[in-house]
Design an enzyme around this catalytic site. Structure first.
Site, short mmCIF file in Angstrom:
data_model
loop_
_atom_site.label_atom_id
_atom_site.label_comp_id
_atom_site.label_asym_id
_atom_site.label_seq_id
_atom_site.Cartn_x
_atom_site.Cartn_y
_atom_site.Cartn_z
N GLU A 175 -18.04 21.47 -62.47
CA GLU A 175 -16.74 21.49 -61.77
C GLU A 175 -15.72 20.49 -62.33
OE1 GLU A 175 -17.76 21.13 -57.61
OE2 GLU A 175 -19.14 22.82 -57.71
N ASN A 216 -20.93 24.40 -65.69
CA ASN A 216 -21.02 25.16 -64.44
C ASN A 216 -19.77 24.94 -63.57
OD1 ASN A 216 -22.68 26.69 -62.55
ND2 ASN A 216 -22.86 24.81 -61.35
N HIS A 252 -19.42 31.69 -55.67
CA HIS A 252 -19.18 31.48 -54.23
C HIS A 252 -17.97 32.33 -53.84
CE1 HIS A 252 -22.00 28.17 -53.80
NE2 HIS A 252 -21.44 27.53 -54.82
N GLU A 281 -24.73 30.17 -58.34
CA GLU A 281 -24.70 29.71 -56.93
C GLU A 281 -24.16 30.81 -56.02
OE1 GLU A 281 -22.77 25.90 -56.44
OE2 GLU A 281 -23.51 25.15 -58.36
N ASP A 283 -23.13 33.22 -53.26
CA ASP A 283 -23.15 33.54 -51.84
C ASP A 283 -21.79 34.13 -51.47
OD1 ASP A 283 -21.59 31.20 -51.65
OD2 ASP A 283 -23.16 30.03 -50.69
O1 G3I Z 1 -29.17 13.44 -47.23
C1 G3I Z 1 -28.20 13.06 -46.24
C2 G3I Z 1 -28.87 12.62 -45.01
O2 G3I Z 1 -29.62 11.44 -45.26
C3 G3I Z 1 -27.83 12.38 -43.93
O3 G3I Z 1 -28.44 12.08 -42.72
C4 G3I Z 1 -26.96 13.63 -43.74
C5 G3I Z 1 -25.83 13.40 -42.74
O4 G3I Z 1 -24.83 14.37 -42.89
O5 G3I Z 1 -26.38 13.96 -44.96
C6 G3I Z 1 -27.33 14.26 -45.95
O6 G3I Z 1 -26.68 14.58 -47.14
C7 G3I Z 1 -26.06 15.85 -47.18
C8 G3I Z 1 -26.64 16.60 -48.38
O7 G3I Z 1 -25.97 17.84 -48.56
C9 G3I Z 1 -28.13 16.88 -48.22
O8 G3I Z 1 -28.34 17.70 -47.12
C10 G3I Z 1 -24.57 15.68 -47.36
O9 G3I Z 1 -24.02 15.13 -46.19
C11 G3I Z 1 -23.89 17.00 -47.66
O10 G3I Z 1 -22.54 16.78 -48.01
C12 G3I Z 1 -24.58 17.66 -48.84
O11 G3I Z 1 -23.98 18.92 -49.06
C13 G3I Z 1 -24.27 19.52 -50.30
C14 G3I Z 1 -22.99 19.66 -51.12
O12 G3I Z 1 -23.28 20.36 -52.33
C15 G3I Z 1 -22.36 18.31 -51.46
O13 G3I Z 1 -21.17 18.50 -52.14
C16 G3I Z 1 -24.84 20.90 -50.03
O14 G3I Z 1 -26.12 20.79 -49.39
C17 G3I Z 1 -24.99 21.70 -51.33
O15 G3I Z 1 -25.31 23.02 -51.03
C18 G3I Z 1 -23.68 21.67 -52.09
O16 G3I Z 1 -23.89 22.34 -53.32
C19 G3I Z 1 -22.74 22.47 -54.17
C20 G3I Z 1 -23.26 22.45 -55.60
O17 G3I Z 1 -24.04 21.30 -55.83
C21 G3I Z 1 -22.10 22.55 -56.60
N1 G3I Z 1 -21.25 23.68 -56.30
C22 G3I Z 1 -20.80 23.82 -54.94
C23 G3I Z 1 -21.97 23.79 -53.96
C24 G3I Z 1 -21.50 23.99 -52.54
O18 G3I Z 1 -20.68 22.95 -52.11
#
Ligand code: G3I
Length: 369
Positions: A175, A216, A252, A281, A283
Protein backbone atom coordinates in the site's frame (compact mmCIF):
# COMPACT_ATOMS: atom_id res chain seq x y z
CA UNK A 1 -3.19 -24.75 -17.30
CA UNK A 2 -4.03 -24.59 -20.99
CA UNK A 3 -7.41 -26.16 -20.41
CA UNK A 4 -8.49 -23.57 -17.94
CA UNK A 5 -8.07 -20.71 -20.41
CA UNK A 6 -10.03 -22.13 -23.32
CA UNK A 7 -12.88 -23.61 -21.34
CA UNK A 8 -13.21 -20.54 -19.22
CA UNK A 9 -13.47 -18.13 -22.13
CA UNK A 10 -16.35 -20.21 -23.45
CA UNK A 11 -17.95 -20.52 -20.04
CA UNK A 12 -17.73 -16.93 -18.87
CA UNK A 13 -21.20 -16.03 -19.95
CA UNK A 14 -22.62 -19.02 -18.14
CA UNK A 15 -21.19 -18.22 -14.78
CA UNK A 16 -23.52 -15.40 -13.93
CA UNK A 17 -26.49 -17.60 -14.74
CA UNK A 18 -25.19 -20.47 -12.63
CA UNK A 19 -24.40 -18.18 -9.75
CA UNK A 20 -27.90 -16.81 -9.79
CA UNK A 21 -29.31 -20.34 -9.86
CA UNK A 22 -27.18 -21.38 -6.92
CA UNK A 23 -28.20 -18.36 -4.93
CA UNK A 24 -31.78 -19.36 -5.49
CA UNK A 25 -31.44 -23.08 -4.88
CA UNK A 26 -28.62 -23.29 -2.35
CA UNK A 27 -25.99 -26.01 -2.52
CA UNK A 28 -23.68 -28.02 -0.35
CA UNK A 29 -20.07 -27.51 0.64
CA UNK A 30 -18.07 -30.62 1.23
CA UNK A 31 -16.64 -31.04 4.66
CA UNK A 32 -14.97 -33.76 6.63
CA UNK A 33 -16.24 -32.56 9.98
CA UNK A 34 -17.36 -36.04 10.87
CA UNK A 35 -14.96 -38.05 8.81
CA UNK A 36 -12.10 -38.20 11.30
CA UNK A 37 -9.65 -38.01 8.37
CA UNK A 38 -6.48 -36.14 9.06
CA UNK A 39 -6.37 -33.10 6.81
CA UNK A 40 -3.42 -33.29 4.48
CA UNK A 41 -2.61 -32.81 0.84
CA UNK A 42 -4.41 -35.53 -1.07
CA UNK A 43 -7.05 -36.07 1.63
CA UNK A 44 -9.08 -32.99 0.82
CA UNK A 45 -12.64 -33.14 -0.51
CA UNK A 46 -12.76 -33.46 -4.30
CA UNK A 47 -15.10 -30.50 -4.69
CA UNK A 48 -13.26 -28.24 -2.24
CA UNK A 49 -11.98 -24.93 -3.55
CA UNK A 50 -8.41 -26.11 -3.15
CA UNK A 51 -8.95 -29.36 -5.07
CA UNK A 52 -10.81 -27.61 -7.87
CA UNK A 53 -8.15 -24.90 -7.97
CA UNK A 54 -5.38 -27.44 -8.34
CA UNK A 55 -7.07 -28.80 -11.46
CA UNK A 56 -6.77 -25.43 -13.14
CA UNK A 57 -3.33 -24.48 -11.86
CA UNK A 58 -4.26 -21.96 -9.20
CA UNK A 59 -3.91 -21.91 -5.42
CA UNK A 60 -7.00 -20.85 -3.51
CA UNK A 61 -5.94 -19.22 -0.26
CA UNK A 62 -7.28 -17.54 2.83
CA UNK A 63 -6.02 -15.08 5.40
CA UNK A 64 -5.93 -16.78 8.79
CA UNK A 65 -6.71 -15.30 12.16
CA UNK A 66 -4.37 -17.39 14.30
CA UNK A 67 -6.32 -16.77 17.53
CA UNK A 68 -9.44 -18.24 15.93
CA UNK A 69 -7.42 -21.06 14.37
CA UNK A 70 -6.22 -22.09 17.83
CA UNK A 71 -9.66 -21.93 19.44
CA UNK A 72 -12.22 -22.97 16.86
CA UNK A 73 -12.28 -26.51 15.43
CA UNK A 74 -14.73 -25.89 12.54
CA UNK A 75 -12.62 -22.90 11.47
CA UNK A 76 -9.54 -25.12 11.48
CA UNK A 77 -11.29 -27.79 9.47
CA UNK A 78 -12.49 -25.38 6.79
CA UNK A 79 -9.05 -23.77 6.58
CA UNK A 80 -7.50 -27.19 6.01
CA UNK A 81 -10.18 -28.55 3.67
CA UNK A 82 -10.83 -25.61 1.40
CA UNK A 83 -7.55 -23.77 0.96
CA UNK A 84 -4.14 -24.63 -0.49
CA UNK A 85 -2.46 -21.43 0.66
CA UNK A 86 -2.63 -19.41 3.87
CA UNK A 87 -1.70 -15.82 4.72
CA UNK A 88 -1.30 -14.67 8.32
CA UNK A 89 -3.85 -11.88 8.73
CA UNK A 90 -1.73 -10.11 11.33
CA UNK A 91 1.00 -12.20 12.94
CA UNK A 92 3.86 -11.51 10.53
CA UNK A 93 3.39 -7.75 10.81
CA UNK A 94 6.17 -5.77 12.48
CA UNK A 95 3.99 -4.82 15.47
CA UNK A 96 3.54 -8.50 16.30
CA UNK A 97 6.98 -9.91 15.51
CA UNK A 98 9.01 -7.23 17.32
CA UNK A 99 6.82 -5.70 20.03
CA UNK A 100 9.91 -4.73 22.03
CA UNK A 101 12.87 -3.38 20.10
CA UNK A 102 15.38 -6.13 19.53
CA UNK A 103 13.18 -8.94 20.88
CA UNK A 104 11.43 -11.05 18.31
CA UNK A 105 8.30 -13.12 18.80
CA UNK A 106 7.76 -15.46 15.90
CA UNK A 107 5.59 -17.89 17.87
CA UNK A 108 2.18 -17.25 16.31
CA UNK A 109 3.55 -17.21 12.77
CA UNK A 110 5.59 -20.35 13.44
CA UNK A 111 2.40 -22.10 14.56
CA UNK A 112 0.69 -21.16 11.33
CA UNK A 113 3.63 -22.46 9.29
CA UNK A 114 3.35 -25.75 11.15
CA UNK A 115 -0.38 -25.92 10.38
CA UNK A 116 0.32 -25.17 6.71
CA UNK A 117 2.94 -27.88 6.49
CA UNK A 118 0.63 -30.45 8.08
CA UNK A 119 -2.07 -29.56 5.61
CA UNK A 120 -0.02 -29.33 2.43
CA UNK A 121 -0.47 -25.58 2.11
CA UNK A 122 1.86 -22.86 0.86
CA UNK A 123 2.29 -19.62 2.80
CA UNK A 124 2.03 -16.02 1.64
CA UNK A 125 4.13 -13.84 3.91
CA UNK A 126 2.39 -10.58 4.82
CA UNK A 127 3.82 -7.95 5.10
CA UNK A 128 7.34 -6.55 5.44
CA UNK A 129 7.03 -2.84 4.67
CA UNK A 130 3.88 -0.99 5.62
CA UNK A 131 2.98 2.20 7.42
CA UNK A 132 0.36 0.50 9.61
CA UNK A 133 0.72 -1.90 12.53
CA UNK A 134 4.22 -0.72 13.32
CA UNK A 135 5.48 -1.37 16.85
CA UNK A 136 4.85 1.38 19.40
CA UNK A 137 8.60 1.98 19.76
CA UNK A 138 8.97 2.76 16.06
CA UNK A 139 7.96 6.38 15.63
CA UNK A 140 9.27 8.92 13.14
CA UNK A 141 10.41 11.47 15.72
CA UNK A 142 12.57 9.01 17.62
CA UNK A 143 15.02 8.10 14.86
CA UNK A 144 17.05 9.84 12.16
CA UNK A 145 16.49 8.94 8.51
CA UNK A 146 19.69 6.90 8.48
CA UNK A 147 18.59 5.00 11.57
CA UNK A 148 15.17 4.29 10.05
CA UNK A 149 16.85 2.89 6.96
CA UNK A 150 19.00 0.62 9.11
CA UNK A 151 15.98 -0.48 11.12
CA UNK A 152 14.03 -1.33 7.98
CA UNK A 153 16.91 -3.29 6.49
CA UNK A 154 17.37 -5.24 9.72
CA UNK A 155 13.64 -5.92 10.00
CA UNK A 156 13.39 -7.26 6.46
CA UNK A 157 16.61 -9.26 6.71
CA UNK A 158 15.77 -10.82 10.08
CA UNK A 159 12.17 -11.67 9.26
CA UNK A 160 12.83 -13.10 5.81
CA UNK A 161 15.79 -15.04 7.18
CA UNK A 162 13.71 -16.49 10.01
CA UNK A 163 11.16 -17.85 7.55
CA UNK A 164 13.61 -18.65 4.74
CA UNK A 165 12.54 -21.64 2.67
CA UNK A 166 9.00 -21.61 4.07
CA UNK A 167 7.42 -18.67 2.29
CA UNK A 168 6.00 -19.00 -1.22
CA UNK A 169 5.18 -15.35 -1.83
CA UNK A 170 6.19 -12.35 0.30
CA UNK A 171 4.22 -9.11 0.26
CA UNK A 172 7.38 -7.06 0.48
CA UNK A 173 5.87 -3.59 0.16
CA UNK A 174 2.23 -2.93 1.00
CA UNK A 175 0.00 0.00 0.00
CA UNK A 176 2.65 2.56 -1.01
CA UNK A 177 0.34 4.60 -3.29
CA UNK A 178 -2.65 6.89 -2.89
CA UNK A 179 -5.73 6.39 -5.04
CA UNK A 180 -4.71 9.28 -7.33
CA UNK A 181 -1.42 7.54 -8.13
CA UNK A 182 0.83 9.74 -5.99
CA UNK A 183 3.12 8.07 -3.49
CA UNK A 184 1.66 7.70 -0.03
CA UNK A 185 3.28 9.94 2.56
CA UNK A 186 4.72 7.37 4.98
CA UNK A 187 7.50 7.11 7.50
CA UNK A 188 9.50 5.19 4.86
CA UNK A 189 9.01 7.68 2.02
CA UNK A 190 10.02 10.52 4.33
CA UNK A 191 13.10 8.76 5.60
CA UNK A 192 14.40 7.17 2.42
CA UNK A 193 12.64 8.74 -0.57
CA UNK A 194 10.95 6.65 -3.29
CA UNK A 195 14.00 4.35 -3.50
CA UNK A 196 12.88 2.57 -0.33
CA UNK A 197 10.77 0.25 -2.47
CA UNK A 198 13.70 -1.01 -4.56
CA UNK A 199 15.85 -1.33 -1.44
CA UNK A 200 13.18 -3.41 0.30
CA UNK A 201 12.99 -5.87 -2.60
CA UNK A 202 16.78 -6.17 -2.77
CA UNK A 203 17.09 -6.85 0.97
CA UNK A 204 14.31 -9.42 0.89
CA UNK A 205 15.86 -11.19 -2.08
CA UNK A 206 19.24 -11.37 -0.36
CA UNK A 207 17.63 -13.05 2.65
CA UNK A 208 15.61 -15.62 0.68
CA UNK A 209 16.49 -15.79 -3.02
CA UNK A 210 13.81 -18.40 -3.73
CA UNK A 211 10.76 -16.58 -2.34
CA UNK A 212 8.52 -14.80 -4.84
CA UNK A 213 8.54 -11.11 -3.98
CA UNK A 214 5.33 -9.09 -4.44
CA UNK A 215 4.19 -5.49 -4.35
CA UNK A 216 0.68 -5.52 -2.83
CA UNK A 217 -2.06 -2.87 -2.91
CA UNK A 218 -5.81 -2.22 -3.02
CA UNK A 219 -7.79 -0.43 -5.75
CA UNK A 220 -5.35 -1.64 -8.39
CA UNK A 221 -7.55 -4.46 -9.70
CA UNK A 222 -8.77 -2.47 -12.68
CA UNK A 223 -7.31 0.16 -14.99
CA UNK A 224 -7.03 3.56 -13.32
CA UNK A 225 -4.70 6.17 -11.88
CA UNK A 226 -3.49 3.98 -9.02
CA UNK A 227 -2.86 0.87 -11.09
CA UNK A 228 -1.14 3.06 -13.70
CA UNK A 229 1.24 4.28 -11.00
CA UNK A 230 1.94 0.75 -9.79
CA UNK A 231 2.45 -0.32 -13.40
CA UNK A 232 4.97 2.48 -13.94
CA UNK A 233 6.79 1.47 -10.76
CA UNK A 234 6.83 -2.20 -11.72
CA UNK A 235 8.14 -1.40 -15.19
CA UNK A 236 10.88 0.77 -13.73
CA UNK A 237 11.87 -1.85 -11.15
CA UNK A 238 12.02 -4.56 -13.81
CA UNK A 239 14.14 -2.32 -16.07
CA UNK A 240 16.53 -1.68 -13.17
CA UNK A 241 16.87 -5.38 -12.42
CA UNK A 242 15.25 -5.05 -9.01
CA UNK A 243 14.13 -8.52 -7.82
CA UNK A 244 10.35 -8.07 -7.94
CA UNK A 245 8.41 -11.15 -9.04
CA UNK A 246 4.77 -10.19 -8.76
CA UNK A 247 1.92 -7.80 -8.12
CA UNK A 248 -0.75 -8.51 -5.54
CA UNK A 249 -4.13 -6.95 -6.21
CA UNK A 250 -5.94 -7.13 -2.89
CA UNK A 251 -9.51 -7.30 -4.19
CA UNK A 252 -11.39 -5.58 -1.37
CA UNK A 253 -14.57 -4.68 -3.23
CA UNK A 254 -17.80 -3.03 -2.10
CA UNK A 255 -21.07 -3.67 -3.93
CA UNK A 256 -21.81 0.04 -3.99
CA UNK A 257 -18.88 0.79 -6.30
CA UNK A 258 -19.31 -1.75 -9.06
CA UNK A 259 -16.70 -4.01 -10.60
CA UNK A 260 -13.15 -2.77 -11.37
CA UNK A 261 -12.57 -1.40 -14.86
CA UNK A 262 -11.15 -3.98 -17.31
CA UNK A 263 -9.59 -6.15 -14.66
CA UNK A 264 -8.31 -8.90 -16.93
CA UNK A 265 -6.61 -6.41 -19.25
CA UNK A 266 -5.07 -4.70 -16.26
CA UNK A 267 -3.67 -7.94 -14.84
CA UNK A 268 -2.41 -8.91 -18.28
CA UNK A 269 -0.33 -5.76 -18.70
CA UNK A 270 1.56 -6.62 -15.51
CA UNK A 271 1.99 -10.18 -16.76
CA UNK A 272 3.42 -8.77 -19.98
CA UNK A 273 6.20 -7.20 -17.91
CA UNK A 274 7.18 -10.72 -16.87
CA UNK A 275 5.46 -10.51 -13.48
CA UNK A 276 3.24 -12.97 -11.71
CA UNK A 277 -0.13 -11.87 -10.38
CA UNK A 278 -2.05 -12.78 -7.26
CA UNK A 279 -5.42 -11.78 -5.89
CA UNK A 280 -4.34 -11.42 -2.29
CA UNK A 281 -7.14 -10.16 -0.01
CA UNK A 282 -10.46 -10.76 -1.72
CA UNK A 283 -13.70 -9.86 0.03
CA UNK A 284 -16.85 -8.05 -1.05
CA UNK A 285 -18.54 -5.92 1.59
CA UNK A 286 -22.02 -4.51 1.39
CA UNK A 287 -24.42 -2.36 3.33
CA UNK A 288 -26.29 -4.25 6.05
CA UNK A 289 -28.83 -5.75 6.15
CA UNK A 290 -28.02 -7.49 2.87
CA UNK A 291 -30.67 -7.45 0.15
CA UNK A 292 -31.04 -10.04 -2.61
CA UNK A 293 -29.61 -7.79 -5.35
CA UNK A 294 -26.58 -7.07 -3.19
CA UNK A 295 -26.06 -10.77 -2.54
CA UNK A 296 -26.12 -11.41 -6.27
CA UNK A 297 -23.66 -8.58 -6.81
CA UNK A 298 -21.35 -10.11 -4.21
CA UNK A 299 -21.49 -13.51 -5.90
CA UNK A 300 -20.74 -11.94 -9.27
CA UNK A 301 -17.84 -9.89 -7.87
CA UNK A 302 -16.25 -12.93 -6.25
CA UNK A 303 -16.52 -15.05 -9.37
CA UNK A 304 -15.56 -12.31 -11.81
CA UNK A 305 -12.38 -11.58 -9.89
CA UNK A 306 -11.57 -15.28 -10.03
CA UNK A 307 -12.35 -15.38 -13.77
CA UNK A 308 -10.02 -12.43 -14.39
CA UNK A 309 -7.25 -14.28 -12.59
CA UNK A 310 -7.94 -17.55 -14.40
CA UNK A 311 -7.80 -15.80 -17.75
CA UNK A 312 -4.29 -14.51 -17.10
CA UNK A 313 -1.78 -17.34 -17.19
CA UNK A 314 0.61 -15.58 -14.80
CA UNK A 315 -2.06 -15.27 -12.08
CA UNK A 316 -1.08 -17.97 -9.59
CA UNK A 317 -3.29 -17.52 -6.56
CA UNK A 318 -6.63 -16.20 -5.36
CA UNK A 319 -6.78 -15.52 -1.64
CA UNK A 320 -9.82 -14.46 0.36
CA UNK A 321 -9.18 -12.14 3.31
CA UNK A 322 -10.68 -14.52 5.83
CA UNK A 323 -13.68 -16.69 5.10
CA UNK A 324 -16.11 -16.21 8.00
CA UNK A 325 -18.24 -13.11 8.47
CA UNK A 326 -17.88 -13.43 12.25
CA UNK A 327 -14.14 -12.73 11.98
CA UNK A 328 -14.03 -10.16 9.20
CA UNK A 329 -12.15 -6.86 9.59
CA UNK A 330 -14.87 -5.03 7.64
CA UNK A 331 -17.52 -4.09 10.26
CA UNK A 332 -14.99 -2.42 12.54
CA UNK A 333 -13.67 -0.21 9.75
CA UNK A 334 -16.76 0.39 7.56
CA UNK A 335 -19.62 1.11 9.92
CA UNK A 336 -22.90 -0.40 8.79
CA UNK A 337 -21.20 -2.68 6.27
CA UNK A 338 -20.20 -6.32 6.38
CA UNK A 339 -21.30 -9.77 5.17
CA UNK A 340 -18.15 -9.62 3.04
CA UNK A 341 -16.99 -13.22 3.29
CA UNK A 342 -17.86 -16.55 1.67
CA UNK A 343 -19.03 -18.21 4.91
CA UNK A 344 -21.65 -16.73 7.23
CA UNK A 345 -21.45 -15.89 10.93
CA UNK A 346 -21.96 -19.59 11.75
CA UNK A 347 -19.31 -20.79 9.31
CA UNK A 348 -21.89 -22.04 6.85
CA UNK A 349 -20.99 -21.55 3.17
CA UNK A 350 -22.81 -18.72 1.40
CA UNK A 351 -23.80 -18.39 -2.24
CA UNK A 352 -20.50 -16.62 -2.89
CA UNK A 353 -18.69 -19.83 -1.87
CA UNK A 354 -20.70 -21.75 -4.46
CA UNK A 355 -20.05 -19.05 -7.03
CA UNK A 356 -16.32 -19.66 -6.64
CA UNK A 357 -16.81 -23.42 -6.68
CA UNK A 358 -18.79 -23.26 -9.91
CA UNK A 359 -16.36 -20.91 -11.57
CA UNK A 360 -13.54 -23.35 -10.86
CA UNK A 361 -15.63 -26.29 -12.08
CA UNK A 362 -16.45 -24.47 -15.29
CA UNK A 363 -12.81 -23.55 -15.79
CA UNK A 364 -11.71 -27.17 -15.54
CA UNK A 365 -14.50 -28.42 -17.76
CA UNK A 366 -15.78 -30.56 -14.90
CA UNK A 367 -19.51 -31.15 -14.54
CA UNK A 368 -21.21 -28.63 -12.32
CA UNK A 369 -24.20 -28.85 -10.06
O1 G3I B 1 -3.86 -7.46 18.98
C1 G3I B 1 -4.57 -6.36 19.55
C2 G3I B 1 -5.13 -6.73 20.86
O2 G3I B 1 -4.07 -6.98 21.77
C3 G3I B 1 -6.01 -5.60 21.37
O3 G3I B 1 -6.64 -5.98 22.55
C4 G3I B 1 -7.10 -5.27 20.33
C5 G3I B 1 -7.94 -4.07 20.74
O4 G3I B 1 -8.61 -3.53 19.64
O5 G3I B 1 -6.46 -4.94 19.13
C6 G3I B 1 -5.70 -5.99 18.61
O6 G3I B 1 -5.11 -5.59 17.41
C7 G3I B 1 -5.97 -5.51 16.30
C8 G3I B 1 -5.39 -6.41 15.21
O7 G3I B 1 -6.13 -6.27 14.00
C9 G3I B 1 -5.39 -7.87 15.60
O8 G3I B 1 -6.69 -8.31 15.80
C10 G3I B 1 -6.02 -4.07 15.81
O9 G3I B 1 -6.70 -3.29 16.75
C11 G3I B 1 -6.72 -3.98 14.47
O10 G3I B 1 -6.58 -2.66 13.95
C12 G3I B 1 -6.08 -4.94 13.49
O11 G3I B 1 -6.79 -4.87 12.27
C13 G3I B 1 -6.15 -5.45 11.15
C14 G3I B 1 -5.86 -4.38 10.11
O12 G3I B 1 -5.28 -4.99 8.96
C15 G3I B 1 -4.90 -3.31 10.63
O13 G3I B 1 -4.72 -2.33 9.67
C16 G3I B 1 -7.08 -6.48 10.56
O14 G3I B 1 -7.26 -7.58 11.47
C17 G3I B 1 -6.54 -7.02 9.23
O15 G3I B 1 -7.51 -7.79 8.61
C18 G3I B 1 -6.19 -5.85 8.33
O16 G3I B 1 -5.61 -6.38 7.15
C19 G3I B 1 -5.26 -5.42 6.14
C20 G3I B 1 -4.04 -5.99 5.41
O17 G3I B 1 -3.02 -6.28 6.33
C21 G3I B 1 -3.57 -5.02 4.33
N1 G3I B 1 -4.65 -4.64 3.45
C22 G3I B 1 -5.87 -4.19 4.06
C23 G3I B 1 -6.37 -5.20 5.09
C24 G3I B 1 -7.68 -4.75 5.70
O18 G3I B 1 -7.54 -3.57 6.43
Amino acid sequence: MKLRRSVLVFALGLTAVLVAQTAATGGTASSRHNSGQSPGAGAVPQDSLRALGSKVGIRIGTAVNTDVLAANAPYRQITADQFSSVTPENVMKWQVVEPTKGTYDWSAADQLLKFAKTNGQLVRGHTLVWQNQLPAWLTAGTYTSAQLRDLLRKHITDEVTHFRGHIWQWDVVNEAFNDDGTMRDTIWLRAMGPGYIADAFRWAHQADPKALLFYNDYNIEGLGAKSDAVYALAKQLRAQGVPINGIGAQGHLDTKYGFPNQMRQNLQRFADLGLKLALTEVDVRTTLPVTTPEKLAQNADYSQMLEACLLVRACISYTVWGFGDAFSWVPSVFKGEGAADIYDENLQPKASYFALQQTLMLASGAPHR
